[in-house]
Design an enzyme around this catalytic site. Structure first.
Site, PDB file in Angstrom:
ATOM      1  N   SER A  17       0.808  -1.231   0.000  1.00  8.31           N
ATOM      2  CA  SER A  17       0.000   0.000   0.000  1.00  8.31           C
ATOM      3  C   SER A  17       0.839   1.278   0.000  1.00  8.31           C
ATOM      4  O   SER A  17       0.499   2.221  -0.732  1.00  8.31           O
ATOM      5  CB  SER A  17      -0.976  -0.001   1.178  1.00  8.31           C
ATOM      6  OG  SER A  17      -1.942  -1.001   0.968  1.00  8.31           O
ATOM      7  N   THR A  62      -6.040  -3.402   7.435  1.00  9.54           N
ATOM      8  CA  THR A  62      -5.997  -4.752   6.867  1.00  9.54           C
ATOM      9  C   THR A  62      -5.984  -5.796   7.982  1.00  9.54           C
ATOM     10  O   THR A  62      -6.182  -5.469   9.156  1.00  9.54           O
ATOM     11  CB  THR A  62      -4.830  -4.869   5.849  1.00  9.54           C
ATOM     12  OG1 THR A  62      -4.955  -6.119   5.182  1.00  9.54           O
ATOM     13  CG2 THR A  62      -3.452  -4.753   6.490  1.00  9.54           C
ATOM     14  N   LYS A  66      -9.961  -5.561  10.360  1.00  7.55           N
ATOM     15  CA  LYS A  66     -11.080  -5.000   9.590  1.00  7.55           C
ATOM     16  C   LYS A  66     -12.400  -4.999  10.365  1.00  7.55           C
ATOM     17  O   LYS A  66     -13.215  -4.104  10.179  1.00  7.55           O
ATOM     18  CB  LYS A  66     -11.236  -5.751   8.268  1.00  7.55           C
ATOM     19  CG  LYS A  66     -10.124  -5.450   7.271  1.00  7.55           C
ATOM     20  CD  LYS A  66     -10.395  -6.130   5.955  1.00  7.55           C
ATOM     21  CE  LYS A  66      -9.347  -5.730   4.923  1.00  7.55           C
ATOM     22  NZ  LYS A  66      -9.660  -6.255   3.593  1.00  7.55           N
ATOM     23  N   ASN A  87     -12.051  -1.261   5.373  1.00  3.04           N
ATOM     24  CA  ASN A  87     -10.623  -1.183   5.011  1.00  3.04           C
ATOM     25  C   ASN A  87     -10.151   0.259   4.879  1.00  3.04           C
ATOM     26  O   ASN A  87      -8.980   0.487   4.603  1.00  3.04           O
ATOM     27  CB  ASN A  87     -10.349  -1.960   3.711  1.00  3.04           C
ATOM     28  CG  ASN A  87     -10.855  -1.230   2.494  1.00  3.04           C
ATOM     29  OD1 ASN A  87     -11.765  -0.411   2.590  1.00  3.04           O
ATOM     30  ND2 ASN A  87     -10.275  -1.520   1.352  1.00  3.04           N
ATOM     31  N   GLY A 130     -16.157 -16.476   3.733  1.00  2.00           N
ATOM     32  CA  GLY A 130     -15.526 -15.768   4.847  1.00  2.00           C
ATOM     33  C   GLY A 130     -15.618 -14.261   4.658  1.00  2.00           C
ATOM     34  O   GLY A 130     -16.410 -13.762   3.842  1.00  2.00           O
ATOM     35  N   GLY A 131     -14.775 -13.541   5.392  1.00  3.69           N
ATOM     36  CA  GLY A 131     -14.785 -12.086   5.352  1.00  3.69           C
ATOM     37  C   GLY A 131     -14.481 -11.533   3.975  1.00  3.69           C
ATOM     38  O   GLY A 131     -15.057 -10.513   3.572  1.00  3.69           O
ATOM     39  N   MET A 216      -9.125 -13.767  -6.011  1.00  4.77           N
ATOM     40  CA  MET A 216      -8.982 -12.528  -5.227  1.00  4.77           C
ATOM     41  C   MET A 216      -7.582 -12.415  -4.625  1.00  4.77           C
ATOM     42  O   MET A 216      -7.142 -11.332  -4.257  1.00  4.77           O
ATOM     43  CB  MET A 216     -10.057 -12.468  -4.132  1.00  4.77           C
ATOM     44  CG  MET A 216     -11.433 -12.154  -4.713  1.00  4.77           C
ATOM     45  SD  MET A 216     -12.795 -12.381  -3.557  1.00  4.77           S
ATOM     46  CE  MET A 216     -12.456 -11.082  -2.388  1.00  4.77           C
TER      47      MET A 216
END
Ligand code: ATR
Length: 272
Positions: A17, A62, A66, A87, A130-131, A216
């Site tokens: 990031s 992250t 979250k 996020n 999941g999340g 993903m």
């Protein structure tokens, strides 16, 4: 003083990031500093307060914070509320925290704008419950696919998601075995199986002609799921590096009011 931003996580040393946001800032001429902060579990509220003291204007959040960030938010976007996780935080001047979840819109942008996959009217298979999957469901459903089937090892978790999102589109839950004989126009992998180099047990011949596969997760080598898609004859089988950059772009635009150009930054990271 330069506006301060950061990503909070644990672990955090691997985070791309800071690089992404530095590239966006230089490209758009925005003056800001973006750091990464390692925070111990249970210490998120304290870390946010400290960061605010130091001139912090916004944060990315992250793993594993979250859900904690969701709990701390004073206001939430609808997509963050339904994701149950955030996020992106805006540290408002009045001391309140505004929260968003840009993962889903980031993934949709990567699918549609970068890879030119069409979602409207298509049959989509979503792997995992999941999340990660909950985080992208609303923006995905807003693309109006004909149907989304959520397949998960633990079917009960897929059923809970179907119930929660039933008002937003045509959703159903499935085991992996019950996919036998069904076909899809696109498959999105949101399981953590890729992290272990595994692929969920999917039947052969599940892809329609021209169908695509999207993981993903991302990695410098093709992920196990990306390779599976290639072996099954997908028209394209791609990882989620673009999603990472697109979710960052959405955060950047929320903070700075400027939409960065993501393509050169995706290329920059791909060249690593
Ligand atoms: P995240 O927040 O990354 O989604 P999570 O909430 O732990 O993490 O969810 C991980 C998802 O990956 C779940 O859907 C999990 O399936 P279960 O709900 O049955 O546990 C799925 N998963 C993890 N390892 C897997 C594997 N080897 N094969 C198939 N699914 C797997």
């Amino acid at each position: 003083m330069t506006d301060q931003y950061a990503v909070i996580g644990n672990p955090i040393s691997h985070s791309k990031s800071p690089r992404i946001h530095a590239a966006f800032a230089s490209q758009t001429g925005q003056k800001l500093h973006y750091d990464k902060l390692l925070v111990e579990p249970g210490c998120l509220a304290e870390a946010i307060a400290d960061f605010r003291q130091q001139g912090g204007k916004g944060l990315n959040i992250t793993v594993p914070f979250k859900n904690d960030a969701f709990e701390l938010a004073d206001s939430l976007t609808e997509r963050a509320r339904l994701a149950g996780a955030v996020n992106t935080l805006v540290l408002n001047e009045d001391g309140t925290l505004h929260a968003d979840n840009t993962d889903g819109i980031g993934m949709v942008r990567d699918l549609t704008a970068n890879h030119h996959f069409n979602l409207k009217g298509k049959r989509i298979l979503l792997l995992g419950a999941g999340g990660a999957v909950q985080g992208v469901l609303l923006p995905l459903l807003q693309q109006q696919p004909a149907e989304i089937v959520i397949a998960n090892r633990t079917v009960a978790k897929a059923e809970v998601l179907c119930e929660k999102f039933s008002a937003y589109g045509n959703l159903s839950a499935s085991s992996f075995e019950a996919l036998n004989g069904k076909t899809f126009d696109g498959i999105i992998n949101g399981t953590a199986a890729s992290l272990q180099g595994e692929v969920p047990p999917l039947p052969d011949n599940i892809l329609n002609k021209g169908a695509w596969c999207y993981d993903m997760m991302y990695s410098s080598e093709p992920t196990a799921f990306v390779r599976w898609g290639e072996q099954q004859g997908a028209s394209q089988s791609v990882d989620g590096l673009g999603m990472l950059v697109e979710q960052a772009a959405e955060s950047f635009s929320l903070w700075r009011g400027v939409q960065p150009d993501t393509n050169p930054v995706i290329k920059l990271l791909r060249a690593d």
